[in-house]
Design a protein around this motif. Sequence first.
Motif, PDB file in Angstrom:
ATOM      1  N   ASP A  59      -6.488 -70.827  -0.757  1.00 34.24           N
ATOM      2  CA  ASP A  59      -6.874 -69.718  -1.634  1.00 34.24           C
ATOM      3  C   ASP A  59      -8.362 -69.407  -1.550  1.00 34.24           C
ATOM      4  N   GLU A  60      -9.168 -70.401  -1.218  1.00 33.06           N
ATOM      5  CA  GLU A  60     -10.608 -70.174  -1.047  1.00 33.06           C
ATOM      6  C   GLU A  60     -10.942 -69.770   0.390  1.00 33.06           C
ATOM      7  N   PHE A  61     -10.221 -70.343   1.337  1.00 34.68           N
ATOM      8  CA  PHE A  61     -10.533 -70.127   2.749  1.00 34.68           C
ATOM      9  C   PHE A  61     -10.313 -68.674   3.171  1.00 34.68           C
ATOM     10  N   ILE A  62      -9.175 -68.107   2.791  1.00 34.03           N
ATOM     11  CA  ILE A  62      -8.815 -66.776   3.292  1.00 34.03           C
ATOM     12  C   ILE A  62      -9.812 -65.698   2.865  1.00 34.03           C
ATOM     13  N   PRO A  63     -10.124 -65.553   1.562  1.00 30.95           N
ATOM     14  CA  PRO A  63     -11.092 -64.502   1.207  1.00 30.95           C
ATOM     15  C   PRO A  63     -12.485 -64.742   1.782  1.00 30.95           C
ATOM     16  N   LEU A  64     -12.889 -66.015   1.919  1.00 28.98           N
ATOM     17  CA  LEU A  64     -14.193 -66.297   2.516  1.00 28.98           C
ATOM     18  C   LEU A  64     -14.198 -65.906   3.991  1.00 28.98           C
ATOM     19  N   LEU A  65     -13.112 -66.185   4.702  1.00 24.57           N
ATOM     20  CA  LEU A  65     -13.030 -65.804   6.106  1.00 24.57           C
ATOM     21  C   LEU A  65     -13.135 -64.288   6.260  1.00 24.57           C
ATOM     22  N   VAL A  66     -12.429 -63.557   5.399  1.00 22.07           N
ATOM     23  CA  VAL A  66     -12.483 -62.089   5.477  1.00 22.07           C
ATOM     24  C   VAL A  66     -13.892 -61.580   5.204  1.00 22.07           C
ATOM     25  N   ARG A  67     -14.536 -62.115   4.147  1.00 18.16           N
ATOM     26  CA  ARG A  67     -15.912 -61.686   3.838  1.00 18.16           C
ATOM     27  C   ARG A  67     -16.852 -61.996   4.993  1.00 18.16           C
ATOM     28  N   THR A  68     -16.657 -63.148   5.612  1.00 21.33           N
ATOM     29  CA  THR A  68     -17.518 -63.552   6.728  1.00 21.33           C
ATOM     30  C   THR A  68     -17.327 -62.631   7.927  1.00 21.33           C
ATOM     31  N   LEU A  69     -16.078 -62.277   8.204  1.00 22.57           N
ATOM     32  CA  LEU A  69     -15.797 -61.418   9.354  1.00 22.57           C
ATOM     33  C   LEU A  69     -16.297 -59.991   9.154  1.00 22.57           C
ATOM     34  N   LYS A  70     -16.609 -59.637   7.925  1.00 26.38           N
ATOM     35  CA  LYS A  70     -17.163 -58.306   7.669  1.00 26.38           C
ATOM     36  C   LYS A  70     -18.603 -58.179   8.157  1.00 26.38           C
ATOM     37  N   THR A  71     -19.231 -59.308   8.486  1.00 25.28           N
ATOM     38  CA  THR A  71     -20.568 -59.257   9.072  1.00 25.28           C
ATOM     39  C   THR A  71     -20.510 -58.455  10.370  1.00 25.28           C
ATOM     40  N   LYS A  72     -21.415 -57.539  10.559  1.00 26.40           N
ATOM     41  CA  LYS A  72     -21.371 -56.665  11.732  1.00 26.40           C
ATOM     42  C   LYS A  72     -21.454 -57.484  13.023  1.00 26.40           C
ATOM     43  N   TYR A  73     -20.583 -57.152  13.954  1.00 25.49           N
ATOM     44  CA  TYR A  73     -20.459 -57.822  15.248  1.00 25.49           C
ATOM     45  C   TYR A  73     -20.079 -59.294  15.109  1.00 25.49           C
ATOM     46  N   SER A  74     -19.334 -59.621  14.058  1.00 28.80           N
ATOM     47  CA  SER A  74     -18.884 -60.998  13.881  1.00 28.80           C
ATOM     48  C   SER A  74     -17.945 -61.440  15.008  1.00 28.80           C
ATOM     49  N   PHE A  75     -17.359 -60.467  15.709  1.00 35.04           N
ATOM     50  CA  PHE A  75     -16.456 -60.815  16.815  1.00 35.04           C
ATOM     51  C   PHE A  75     -17.174 -61.666  17.864  1.00 35.04           C
ATOM     52  N   ARG A  76     -18.492 -61.503  17.975  1.00 41.49           N
ATOM     53  CA  ARG A  76     -19.252 -62.242  18.984  1.00 41.49           C
ATOM     54  C   ARG A  76     -19.560 -63.671  18.560  1.00 41.49           C
ATOM     55  N   PHE A  77     -19.214 -64.026  17.320  1.00 35.11           N
ATOM     56  CA  PHE A  77     -19.475 -65.369  16.805  1.00 35.11           C
ATOM     57  C   PHE A  77     -18.221 -66.212  17.011  1.00 35.11           C
ATOM     58  N   SER A  78     -18.352 -67.371  17.636  1.00 32.23           N
ATOM     59  CA  SER A  78     -17.179 -68.113  18.114  1.00 32.23           C
ATOM     60  C   SER A  78     -16.477 -68.971  17.060  1.00 32.23           C
ATOM     61  N   PHE A  79     -17.161 -69.319  15.963  1.00 30.64           N
ATOM     62  CA  PHE A  79     -16.590 -70.218  14.946  1.00 30.64           C
ATOM     63  C   PHE A  79     -16.089 -71.513  15.592  1.00 30.64           C
ATOM     64  N   ASP A  80     -16.879 -72.072  16.481  1.00 30.61           N
ATOM     65  CA  ASP A  80     -16.403 -73.222  17.241  1.00 30.61           C
ATOM     66  C   ASP A  80     -16.339 -74.518  16.439  1.00 30.61           C
ATOM     67  N   SER A  81     -16.834 -74.524  15.222  1.00 29.22           N
ATOM     68  CA  SER A  81     -16.737 -75.746  14.415  1.00 29.22           C
ATOM     69  C   SER A  81     -15.439 -75.812  13.603  1.00 29.22           C
ATOM     70  N   LEU A  82     -14.650 -74.742  13.626  1.00 28.00           N
ATOM     71  CA  LEU A  82     -13.373 -74.739  12.890  1.00 28.00           C
ATOM     72  C   LEU A  82     -12.314 -75.420  13.740  1.00 28.00           C
ATOM     73  N   LYS A  83     -12.343 -76.741  13.755  1.00 27.73           N
ATOM     74  CA  LYS A  83     -11.509 -77.509  14.669  1.00 27.73           C
ATOM     75  C   LYS A  83     -10.020 -77.463  14.318  1.00 27.73           C
ATOM     76  N   THR A  84      -9.668 -77.169  13.087  1.00 28.08           N
ATOM     77  CA  THR A  84      -8.254 -77.113  12.711  1.00 28.08           C
ATOM     78  C   THR A  84      -7.723 -75.687  12.665  1.00 28.08           C
TER      79      THR A  84
END
Length: 325
Positions: A59-84
């Motif tokens: 319940d906390e992860f999903i809205p935070l992920l959406v807010r984070t992805l709203k950062t402009k050009y977030s597609f270029r950020f790999s999120f490589d620490s999200l191992k799971t």
Amino acid sequence: MVKKSLLSLFLMIISVLAFAQQPDAAGLKHLKSSQDTLQQLSQDIFNGKGDDGRERAIDEFIPLLVRTLKTKYSFRFSFDSLKTVSIQYPQDSAFRIFTWALERENGFYRHFGAIQMNTPDGQLKLFPLFDASDYMTNTDTITDNKSWYGCLYYNIVHRHYFNQEFYTLFGWDANNPRSQKKIVEMLTFKNGTPVFGGPFFSFAEDSTPKPTRNRFIIEYKKESTATLNYNKELNMIVYDHLISETNEPAKKFTYVSDMDYEGFKWLAGKWMHVNKIFHDAIPMGKGAPTPQPLDQKKKSMTQPKSAEDYEQQAPKKPATQKKKQ
């Protein structure tokens, strides 16, 4: 004619430059900070205390992920620490797919996911994926993102045919305490929205043809391993031929590999079934061409491994000392 060619070249260059844009300094700082919180929440989803604790993390992860992805050009950020969290890209980088799983205390799973499109202006275009697999009476169907067959994707193969893009998705479903599944299905986009499945898995060349499938699924014993992936060397989808180890074909949880292989080859916009791939088609010593996407005991959601990989990583036993004469 020359003007049109120059215009096309100019538009192509503009498109390439747009897709290469990166987040600015403030955006990058925000992405890194949010990633740290997402990483902790993703661990809580996987290892949290009880169903309630894991669901609170979701319940906390999903809205935070959406807010984070709203950062402009977030597609270029790999999120490589999200191992799971599995994050897969096709060869053309037109989008990426996030998928992750919630294991319940009863041994059953629910999957979550989202498709983020690679937009030229860097604005967020996101399709949330809603797992409806538990409610599908017919799994061989065409669905959208609101009725998704939930799984963890571990590979994407891109094909272009007749001015259309086809993305073959390979997924793994831990399913339940007795069996697990692997899934291969086609993702296409119609009017800009995702479509999962379609009549792309043909058995027309078999000696006894079977109906074309919209989605191909294998189910097998929980403790067993099975291959289902694209093999670059063979230019085919390769998967294990499965049999019931107890001679009870109706019970999928008894299915194991018999060390033979079947497959699909790409032909005229479809994956055409190949009934048998001889053992010597796969180089000896390399094992199955695809890793096993999740061993719960190894706690790795995004770095699939085969049984052979685990054997190689296992600590070697010390050589026994010779007995004194």
